[in-house]
Scaffold this motif. Structure first.
Motif, PDB file in Angstrom:
ATOM      1  N   LEU B  19       0.819  -1.224   0.000  1.00 20.05           N
ATOM      2  CA  LEU B  19       0.000   0.000   0.000  1.00 20.05           C
ATOM      3  C   LEU B  19       0.850   1.270   0.000  1.00 20.05           C
ATOM      4  O   LEU B  19       0.370   2.358   0.310  1.00 20.05           O
ATOM      5  CB  LEU B  19      -0.988  -0.001   1.169  1.00 20.05           C
ATOM      6  N   ILE B 124      -1.568   6.190   2.527  1.00 18.19           N
ATOM      7  CA  ILE B 124      -2.862   5.591   2.886  1.00 18.19           C
ATOM      8  C   ILE B 124      -3.004   5.636   4.402  1.00 18.19           C
ATOM      9  O   ILE B 124      -2.119   5.192   5.127  1.00 18.19           O
ATOM     10  CB  ILE B 124      -2.927   4.118   2.413  1.00 18.19           C
ATOM     11  N   THR B 125      -4.114   6.191   4.880  1.00 17.92           N
ATOM     12  CA  THR B 125      -4.319   6.261   6.329  1.00 17.92           C
ATOM     13  C   THR B 125      -4.730   4.891   6.875  1.00 17.92           C
ATOM     14  O   THR B 125      -5.305   4.068   6.163  1.00 17.92           O
ATOM     15  CB  THR B 125      -5.438   7.271   6.681  1.00 17.92           C
ATOM     16  N   PHE B 127      -7.130   4.353   8.852  1.00 18.55           N
ATOM     17  CA  PHE B 127      -8.585   4.158   8.869  1.00 18.55           C
ATOM     18  C   PHE B 127      -9.156   3.822   7.498  1.00 18.55           C
ATOM     19  O   PHE B 127     -10.104   3.042   7.397  1.00 18.55           O
ATOM     20  CB  PHE B 127      -9.328   5.320   9.553  1.00 18.55           C
ATOM     21  N   CYS B 128      -8.554   4.351   6.438  1.00 17.95           N
ATOM     22  CA  CYS B 128      -8.997   3.937   5.090  1.00 17.95           C
ATOM     23  C   CYS B 128      -8.648   2.466   4.851  1.00 17.95           C
ATOM     24  O   CYS B 128      -9.456   1.712   4.307  1.00 17.95           O
ATOM     25  CB  CYS B 128      -8.338   4.806   4.018  1.00 17.95           C
ATOM     26  N   ALA B 129      -7.453   2.069   5.253  1.00 18.01           N
ATOM     27  CA  ALA B 129      -7.051   0.674   5.064  1.00 18.01           C
ATOM     28  C   ALA B 129      -7.962  -0.264   5.852  1.00 18.01           C
ATOM     29  O   ALA B 129      -8.384  -1.314   5.347  1.00 18.01           O
ATOM     30  CB  ALA B 129      -5.596   0.494   5.491  1.00 18.01           C
ATOM     31  N   ALA B 131     -11.092   0.297   6.851  1.00 18.58           N
ATOM     32  CA  ALA B 131     -12.438   0.288   6.259  1.00 18.58           C
ATOM     33  C   ALA B 131     -12.472  -0.618   5.028  1.00 18.58           C
ATOM     34  O   ALA B 131     -13.412  -1.392   4.831  1.00 18.58           O
ATOM     35  CB  ALA B 131     -12.857   1.709   5.897  1.00 18.58           C
ATOM     36  N   SER B 132     -11.437  -0.534   4.197  1.00 13.38           N
ATOM     37  CA  SER B 132     -11.353  -1.392   3.024  1.00 13.38           C
ATOM     38  C   SER B 132     -11.266  -2.860   3.429  1.00 13.38           C
ATOM     39  O   SER B 132     -11.882  -3.723   2.815  1.00 13.38           O
ATOM     40  CB  SER B 132     -10.116  -1.040   2.186  1.00 13.38           C
ATOM     41  N   ASN B 135     -14.624  -3.939   4.425  1.00 17.61           N
ATOM     42  CA  ASN B 135     -15.664  -3.556   3.458  1.00 17.61           C
ATOM     43  C   ASN B 135     -16.823  -2.789   4.099  1.00 17.61           C
ATOM     44  O   ASN B 135     -17.996  -3.031   3.795  1.00 17.61           O
ATOM     45  CB  ASN B 135     -16.181  -4.783   2.706  1.00 17.61           C
ATOM     46  N   ILE B 136     -16.483  -1.888   4.999  1.00 12.89           N
ATOM     47  CA  ILE B 136     -17.493  -1.041   5.637  1.00 12.89           C
ATOM     48  C   ILE B 136     -17.153   0.419   5.342  1.00 12.89           C
ATOM     49  O   ILE B 136     -16.050   0.872   5.659  1.00 12.89           O
ATOM     50  CB  ILE B 136     -17.526  -1.298   7.160  1.00 12.89           C
ATOM     51  N   PRO B 137     -18.069   1.150   4.682  1.00 14.35           N
ATOM     52  CA  PRO B 137     -17.759   2.547   4.353  1.00 14.35           C
ATOM     53  C   PRO B 137     -17.552   3.403   5.594  1.00 14.35           C
ATOM     54  O   PRO B 137     -18.210   3.194   6.612  1.00 14.35           O
ATOM     55  CB  PRO B 137     -18.986   3.019   3.565  1.00 14.35           C
ATOM     56  N   ILE B 138     -16.648   4.362   5.499  1.00 12.16           N
ATOM     57  CA  ILE B 138     -16.477   5.341   6.580  1.00 12.16           C
ATOM     58  C   ILE B 138     -17.600   6.359   6.512  1.00 12.16           C
ATOM     59  O   ILE B 138     -18.177   6.730   7.530  1.00 12.16           O
ATOM     60  CB  ILE B 138     -15.095   6.011   6.472  1.00 12.16           C
TER      61      ILE B 138
END
Lengths: 227, 227
Positions: B19, B124-125, B127-129, B131-132, B135-138
């Motif tokens: 990443l 890449i933060t 929290f984005c990693a 969430a991915s 598979n749950i949107p922020i």
């Protein structure tokens, strides 16, 4: 029956083609099909991803309309097409600007795609790229921050009372209001438009665009002036 | 006198070595010196960056202590070392986990480094990693979200009243309180620890770690249960 293909949601980052991750590039190079959001010209996401793609690309239309029933119908139709592609055993990547889990059409697709294997690859968010570009931190230490797609002037006012660090998205809808509320609450701010693209603009004097509007791909990083 | 070197702040992402962005890898491969945060074992940031580094690495100590005077002295000392390296004409990269503009030591260095050319590369933060990974949107549509390094139970309670989508960081300091407040406010949540690393843990049953604590590199993505 053949095994279904795997579905990938791939964040390609904010606009600068070099801000794509190794993982995103690697998956794009090996899938059987890529789905890109359609645009008048070639979509920005597709422009970023293109050098890594070795397969067929389908451009899919996700119009920005407010009629929810119409929108639902379009999404359902698009999801059906994706399901057909997956059923035929094609590993399929859906590309999206920024990060797929923050304000992306991808999550609406994903939530409708039950029963298929799915993997999401995060991307650099527009606000992280913008903060790096202007060398201004989004938040330090134990300071919380809020990210707000500005729709409601009241919500913005409330958030500026509670937070010292905010990121404002989708500001093109009510730019003049946003500038006014930021000033009234004693915030410093920087406007970043088309971050990392050829026509990138960085502006600390937000008044400059009053009455003229800003592009959809604009955001503001703002922080309480502690002087 | 020789021209001073350029200073780069490079986000290497959350932990998964794939990443890292193309740009980060490319800059790491061409600089004259890399500065990495020191750790007991090799630092995670350095482990991610190592394959791209072709130059000398200096590990620099940034202890997590609360004594502000002591901390300032250490930072000043570290900044002096970096200035010496830059003055000798070395392009120098400071690597940091996640994104350099969100809760990173890098911004404290940057603010002390007046007069040197500096460029920041976003990452890449965590929290984005995370969430991915689950598979749950922020956040979707026009929903705002808040990112909170949880220090103050009161601030957490207030934020959960105002936001339906929150990311909680630095939760290892008061994990039991966090879980309690989330429950009281009707939030669903997922705990992600060491995202993208070999010992990654994903847990939807937050009670499992009550009284046992969680690692420093843990975060929670939470959303209001709308059932």
């Amino acid at each position: 029956m053949n095994k279904s293909g795997k579905f990938y949601g791939i964040g390609v980052g904010p606009g600068d083609p070099t801000l794509i991750t190794m993982k995103a590039a690697q998956i794009l190079s090996k899938v059987d099909m890529v789905i890109a959001p359609a645009a008048d010209k070639e979509s920005l996401a597709l422009k970023i991803a293109r050098p890594y793609i070795n397969c067929k690309v389908i451009e899919m239309n996700f119009p920005m309309i407010s009629n929810k029933n119409k929108l639902n119908d379009i999404w359902d139709k698009n999801v059906k097409i994706i399901q057909e592609i997956l059923k035929e055993g094609n590993d399929t990547a859906f590309i999206t600007l920024g990060d797929p889990m923050i304000y992306s059409t991808y999550t609406y697709i994903l939530s409708r795609l039950c029963g298929y294997e799915a993997e999401t690859i995060p991307g650099i968010t527009s606000f992280c790229a913008a903060a790096s570009k202007v060398n201004i931190p989004i938040a330090e230490g134990d300071a919380p921050f809020a990210v707000i797609p500005v729709k409601d002037k009241k919500l913005l006012e409330k958030t500026l009372k509670d937070f010292d660090n905010v990121v404002l998205m989708k500001i093109s809808r009510n730019y003049d209001d946003v500038v006014k509320v930021l000033k009234e609450n004693g915030f410093c701010a920087v406007l970043v438009t088309h971050c990392g693209q050829e026509d990138e603009k960085i502006e600390f004097d937000l008044d400059k665009y009053l009455g003229r509007g800003v592009s959809y791909l604009s955001l503001i990083i703002a922080w309480r002036d502690k002087k």
